[in-house]
Motif scaffolding. Structure first.
Motif, mmCIF file in Angstrom:
data_model
loop_
_atom_site.group_PDB
_atom_site.id
_atom_site.type_symbol
_atom_site.label_atom_id
_atom_site.label_comp_id
_atom_site.label_asym_id
_atom_site.label_seq_id
_atom_site.Cartn_x
_atom_site.Cartn_y
_atom_site.Cartn_z
ATOM 1 N N HIS A 6 0.821 -1.209 0.000
ATOM 2 C CA HIS A 6 0.000 0.000 0.000
ATOM 3 C C HIS A 6 0.858 1.264 0.000
ATOM 4 O O HIS A 6 0.660 2.153 -0.824
ATOM 5 C CB HIS A 6 -0.944 -0.025 1.202
ATOM 6 N N ARG A 14 2.778 5.656 -2.682
ATOM 7 C CA ARG A 14 1.475 5.144 -2.228
ATOM 8 C C ARG A 14 0.783 4.555 -3.450
ATOM 9 O O ARG A 14 0.423 5.282 -4.381
ATOM 10 C CB ARG A 14 0.641 6.265 -1.630
ATOM 11 N N THR A 35 -0.050 -3.580 4.463
ATOM 12 C CA THR A 35 -0.368 -2.278 5.058
ATOM 13 C C THR A 35 0.540 -1.969 6.258
ATOM 14 O O THR A 35 0.164 -1.229 7.149
ATOM 15 C CB THR A 35 -1.846 -2.227 5.496
ATOM 16 N N SER A 38 1.176 1.744 6.391
ATOM 17 C CA SER A 38 0.032 2.643 6.193
ATOM 18 C C SER A 38 -1.086 2.496 7.220
ATOM 19 O O SER A 38 -1.830 3.449 7.457
ATOM 20 C CB SER A 38 -0.543 2.443 4.792
ATOM 21 N N LEU A 39 -1.235 1.338 7.844
ATOM 22 C CA LEU A 39 -2.335 1.135 8.788
ATOM 23 C C LEU A 39 -2.232 2.121 9.951
ATOM 24 O O LEU A 39 -1.224 2.187 10.637
ATOM 25 C CB LEU A 39 -2.337 -0.298 9.324
ATOM 26 N N ILE A 44 -7.711 2.938 4.888
ATOM 27 C CA ILE A 44 -7.733 1.580 4.347
ATOM 28 C C ILE A 44 -9.152 1.064 4.539
ATOM 29 O O ILE A 44 -9.648 0.997 5.669
ATOM 30 C CB ILE A 44 -6.742 0.653 5.077
ATOM 31 N N LEU A 54 -5.267 -8.622 4.161
ATOM 32 C CA LEU A 54 -4.270 -7.584 4.398
ATOM 33 C C LEU A 54 -3.541 -7.894 5.690
ATOM 34 O O LEU A 54 -4.040 -8.616 6.536
ATOM 35 C CB LEU A 54 -4.888 -6.183 4.423
ATOM 36 N N SER A 56 -0.459 -6.215 8.614
ATOM 37 C CA SER A 56 0.276 -5.053 9.080
ATOM 38 C C SER A 56 1.134 -5.469 10.266
ATOM 39 O O SER A 56 1.132 -6.624 10.673
ATOM 40 C CB SER A 56 -0.694 -3.941 9.486
#
Length: 93
Positions: A6, A14, A35, A38-39, A44, A54, A56
């Protein structure tokens, strides 16, 4: 399976995860999104973006201690691995 990162820390890239999700909905493949960076910092939306799985980790954007991981799976993932072709493959291993 299509796997996409992501957001990438070192380059600041991105990727258009939502757009990619729309494009592959007609294909017989799972959509996996990384992720990790990004999380907690970038929106999201797993269902709306057609993300099947997904994952993280807590040490990046969430700023928590390392070692804790998040995983989000859709019901489709379980169904996918029950397909006859994959059952046959597992039996040969």
């Amino acid at each position: 399976m299509l796997a996409v990162v992501h957001a990438e820390t070192s380059t600041g890239v991105r990727n258009p995860v939502a757009d990619i999700g729309k494009l592959i909905t007609a294909l017989p493949c799972l959509y996996l999104v990384d992720t990790v960076t990004s999380l907690g910092g970038i929106e999201i939306t797993q269902d709306a973006w057609h993300i099947d799985a997904l994952y993280s980790s807590t040490q990046k954007c969430l700023s928590c201690p390392p070692g804790l991981d998040d995983l989000g799976l859709e019901m489709l993932v379980d169904s996918f691995f029950r397909l006859p072709m994959l059952k046959a493959l597992r039996e040969t291993l």
